[in-house]
Design an enzyme around this catalytic site. Sequence first.
Site, mmCIF file in Angstrom:
data_model
loop_
_atom_site.group_PDB
_atom_site.id
_atom_site.type_symbol
_atom_site.label_atom_id
_atom_site.label_comp_id
_atom_site.label_asym_id
_atom_site.label_seq_id
_atom_site.Cartn_x
_atom_site.Cartn_y
_atom_site.Cartn_z
ATOM 1 N N LYS A 76 56.388 36.412 84.007
ATOM 2 C CA LYS A 76 55.124 36.130 83.327
ATOM 3 C C LYS A 76 53.920 36.472 84.212
ATOM 4 C CE LYS A 76 56.891 33.787 79.641
ATOM 5 N NZ LYS A 76 58.347 33.954 79.795
HETATM 6 C C1 LIG Z 1 59.384 34.319 78.998
HETATM 7 C C2 LIG Z 1 60.683 34.647 79.598
HETATM 8 C C3 LIG Z 1 61.606 35.473 78.937
HETATM 9 C C4 LIG Z 1 61.385 36.000 77.524
HETATM 10 O O1 LIG Z 1 60.351 36.951 77.444
HETATM 11 P P1 LIG Z 1 59.696 37.284 76.007
HETATM 12 O O2 LIG Z 1 58.562 38.193 76.304
HETATM 13 O O3 LIG Z 1 59.240 35.959 75.466
HETATM 14 O O4 LIG Z 1 60.745 37.900 75.165
HETATM 15 C C5 LIG Z 1 62.780 35.799 79.604
HETATM 16 N N1 LIG Z 1 63.051 35.319 80.834
HETATM 17 C C6 LIG Z 1 62.181 34.512 81.492
HETATM 18 C C7 LIG Z 1 62.553 34.010 82.845
HETATM 19 C C8 LIG Z 1 60.972 34.157 80.909
HETATM 20 O O5 LIG Z 1 60.114 33.355 81.577
#
Ligand SMILES: *Cc1c(COP(=O)(O)O)cnc(C)c1O
Length: 492
Positions: free
Chosen positions: A116
């Site tokens: 993120k």
């Molecule tokens: C948010 C997240 C995801 C999923 O990503 P999306 O963009 O919501 O599909 C996968 N793995 C981790 C560790 C995340 O924090």
Amino acid sequence: MRYISTRALRSDDPSLYCSASRAIIRGLAEDGGLYVPETIPLLSREELSSLPALTYEDTACLILGKYLDFDPHLIRTMVQEAYSSFDSEGPVAIRPLGSGPVSVLELWHGPSCAFKDMALQLLPRLLTASLQHEDIQDLIWILTATSGDTGKAALEGFKDVPGTRITVFYPHQGVSAVQEAQMVRQQGTNVDVVAIKGNFDDAQSAVKRLFSDTCLAERLAQKHILLSSANSINWGRLLPQIVYYVYTAVRLGTPEQPVDFSVPTGNFGDILAGYYAKAMGAPVGRLICASNANNVLTDFLTTGTYDRNRPFYKTSSPSMDILVSSNLERLLYLASGGDGPLICSLMKQLSDRGRYTVPPELLHRIRQDFSAGYTDDDVTSGTIRYVSETFGYLCDPHTAVAAHIAFEDVKQQELAGQVPAPMVILSTASPFKFPETVLKAAGLQEAEGFDALDKVSGNYQLPIPAGLASLRDLSRRFDKVMEPSELDSLFL
Ligand SMILES: *Cc1c(COP(=O)(O)O)cnc(C)c1O
């Protein structure tokens, strides 16, 4: 570049378009749709041939410049500032697993140790520049519900950013010990963290209610405060993610031999960025949507029916525990050639009945670029152990979900007598973010919180990431626990 809502009923009305800045400030379009760029800019032949030699930051400047109306110098400053907070391996690292076709793309070298950060270190800068661009002086108050990872990444991104404040809502007793410590020990003068009695969906609906409360919006407008969201529906979160697909694809692939990506998916934001990279002309092959037991997307990509009426499972990959993948709406729009009326109808069916079925031609078109698979927690745990024992590489449970699906896919290609295409597993979190699960997978003695971090570090001879190690010396700053119905009182 102009932007339009996925639910716009016609595309020939100029009043329905807005600038990139407006799209980033608003987040969600007024008709409830998501903003998409009017067209997808292409990478020229010259750009594609020079890209493999560019640094990550230079690649980011090139891609962002095609979608934003900002001065190139401003974009460069934002990109450099955003990725200067990453550790010495960052912003991304490509790690081949053995000598086969499979590599891991590590996206978690930022301050919160999850992918993120790739977008949330940039978003506050994009938002601030957008406000200046549109000459808006209001204070921006970011409200974000989190199942764990978004909260910390958003707090780190917005902490002490002038003209903003941020409140994060997480489910009380619903996040891991490390995730909670990351949030309640957050530094910064403009941040607040609230635990909500209930699960993630309760927190999310409570925040959505605040956004749609027009009385609250008016009251805040009088105080020159504008509410906004750091959620992955915001174009400013999707855009930075296109960069790492382009960066990786031009390094590992060619137009004749494009690269497949296996993506651990929740809200469909990460994998959708891969679709944009492919549409821009980067050598991206198939996008493999990897899910856990909450396999609503596997079913959709197999049958064309999206049905959220099903049990919700709490899994060892909690950031993918989600039944409504908001960004799928953008894919439906793109793959249907921008059919706003169709998207309106499908989204209405989703909100009325919790399900919809797309026309067969649309499913066919989507399946030319996407495939899908899912795992359960036992397989995920077994994959963490397998990858560690076979390749000496430790991965987190989200990465392990994608790894399992990737290995299966490569095996199928080999069984069919093909030479497998290069395969990249997106690694979305550091294994230190989920140390309890990692210890259990390895069959080691179980531990919790910081003890678990120490055990993982000792056992695998890996340093604890600085962002997590430093938490130990900080004390708790936030201990509010609220009912979902009480949130109004935060704005008195
Ligand atoms: C948010 C997240 C995801 C999923 O990503 P999306 O963009 O919501 O599909 C996968 N793995 C981790 C560790 C995340 O924090």
